[in-house]
Design a protein around this motif. Sequence first.
Motif, PDB file in Angstrom:
ATOM      1  N   GLU A  10       0.534 -10.003   5.304  1.00  0.00           N
ATOM      2  CA  GLU A  10       1.558  -9.045   5.722  1.00  0.00           C
ATOM      3  C   GLU A  10       1.337  -7.764   4.916  1.00  0.00           C
ATOM      4  O   GLU A  10       1.477  -7.767   3.693  1.00  0.00           O
ATOM      5  N   SER A  11       0.999  -6.678   5.596  1.00  0.00           N
ATOM      6  CA  SER A  11       0.730  -5.412   4.917  1.00  0.00           C
ATOM      7  C   SER A  11       1.925  -4.479   5.044  1.00  0.00           C
ATOM      8  O   SER A  11       2.450  -4.274   6.145  1.00  0.00           O
ATOM      9  N   LEU A  12       2.337  -3.904   3.930  1.00  0.00           N
ATOM     10  CA  LEU A  12       3.449  -2.965   3.895  1.00  0.00           C
ATOM     11  C   LEU A  12       2.936  -1.609   3.417  1.00  0.00           C
ATOM     12  O   LEU A  12       2.390  -1.506   2.319  1.00  0.00           O
ATOM     13  N   TRP A  13       3.101  -0.583   4.248  1.00  0.00           N
ATOM     14  CA  TRP A  13       2.720   0.773   3.875  1.00  0.00           C
ATOM     15  C   TRP A  13       3.986   1.540   3.502  1.00  0.00           C
ATOM     16  O   TRP A  13       4.925   1.630   4.286  1.00  0.00           O
ATOM     17  N   ILE A  14       4.002   2.092   2.307  1.00  0.00           N
ATOM     18  CA  ILE A  14       5.207   2.687   1.750  1.00  0.00           C
ATOM     19  C   ILE A  14       4.937   4.138   1.370  1.00  0.00           C
ATOM     20  O   ILE A  14       3.923   4.455   0.734  1.00  0.00           O
ATOM     21  N   TYR A  58       0.841  -1.191   0.000  1.00  0.00           N
ATOM     22  CA  TYR A  58       0.000   0.000   0.000  1.00  0.00           C
ATOM     23  C   TYR A  58       0.877   1.242   0.000  1.00  0.00           C
ATOM     24  O   TYR A  58       2.033   1.200   0.443  1.00  0.00           O
ATOM     25  N   PHE A  59       0.305   2.351  -0.477  1.00  0.00           N
ATOM     26  CA  PHE A  59       1.070   3.578  -0.625  1.00  0.00           C
ATOM     27  C   PHE A  59       0.322   4.738   0.026  1.00  0.00           C
ATOM     28  O   PHE A  59      -0.895   4.891  -0.153  1.00  0.00           O
ATOM     29  N   THR A  60       1.052   5.526   0.773  1.00  0.00           N
ATOM     30  CA  THR A  60       0.426   6.531   1.623  1.00  0.00           C
ATOM     31  C   THR A  60      -0.257   7.646   0.831  1.00  0.00           C
ATOM     32  O   THR A  60      -1.083   8.380   1.393  1.00  0.00           O
ATOM     33  N   ASP A  61       0.058   7.790  -0.459  1.00  0.00           N
ATOM     34  CA  ASP A  61      -0.597   8.820  -1.265  1.00  0.00           C
ATOM     35  C   ASP A  61      -1.704   8.261  -2.151  1.00  0.00           C
ATOM     36  O   ASP A  61      -2.229   8.979  -3.013  1.00  0.00           O
ATOM     37  N   ASP A  62      -2.071   7.008  -1.949  1.00  0.00           N
ATOM     38  CA  ASP A  62      -3.157   6.386  -2.720  1.00  0.00           C
ATOM     39  C   ASP A  62      -4.486   6.913  -2.182  1.00  0.00           C
ATOM     40  O   ASP A  62      -4.798   6.736  -0.999  1.00  0.00           O
TER      41      ASP A  62
END
Length: 303
Positions: free
Chosen positions: A263-267, A238-242
């Motif tokens: 497993e969730s990855l926030w980038i 996932y991306f913080t500007d989405d």
Amino acid sequence: MTEPKPSTESFETVTFEATDGVQLEGTLYVPEAPRAALLVNSGTGIPRRFYGRFARAAADRGFAALTFDYRGIGGSAPASLRGYAARYRDWGQLDIPGAIDWLGARFDGLPLFALGHSTGGQQLGLASNVDRLRAAVFVAVSTGYWRGMPWAYGLFTLALWRAWLPVASRVYGRAPLGKLRFGEDLPVGVVREWAAWCLEPQYMAAYFDDGGHRRSPDGGAFGPTYFDRARFPIRAYYFTDDRISTPDNVPAMLSLYRDATVESLWIEPRQLGVGKVGHLGFFRSDIGAPLWDDAIEWLVAWL
């Protein structure tokens, strides 16, 4: 965008059947010595060619990678969408399982994986044969609930669903999303159901037969779902500007995959050295390529 040129792999245009017999078109990237097969499920209205560079990168690591167009999209669309009967859920209930069956038969005996972008991950749990997968990568997979988006963008999507698309669909006989640069035009039935889901906090789950409180837009029953068969590891990016896959919209979707290990990855974009990533940037080579290695290496670990 043209099909990417192969490096260590070859690619070919293929056709196969959805589970109801509808003909679908795909591109298969085949390494010299495949060790696994990877199904790439597109986002809404996005033609398969958009995922070609990622698929080629996967093939360079030994994955026979299939990109394909859902019914009503790209090479799987009729000459005219006017009057073409299709529902949003058909992509998950009919098209994705057909792709899984075809890819599994073509590479019989090899481990089978999937990458789902947006609705390509949402609807993976609608496929009756999802349990054939060993692991999956999700990219920007969440609900599309309008209130879970930043307020201005949420109001824009609400106006899109409630006003612009109903009128435009009657005029054009299709949903002209291409005019808004939202991908390709879509069949009216697909967008009607997509809009209905996006107006619900629980998204598609609001229409499930097991406790769903509303009827589907076509008036019919939703049919069985198979999220409980997804008992495999999932790495979700996932991306913080989405503006769509936000922290408010992600949990309701991932909760459907209750038996998977997620497993969730926030980038943040700055972690990739770019100004923005958004909902699509992962698949652009100038933005997401560093993450391709990470995702593919993670899949390799499950061979």
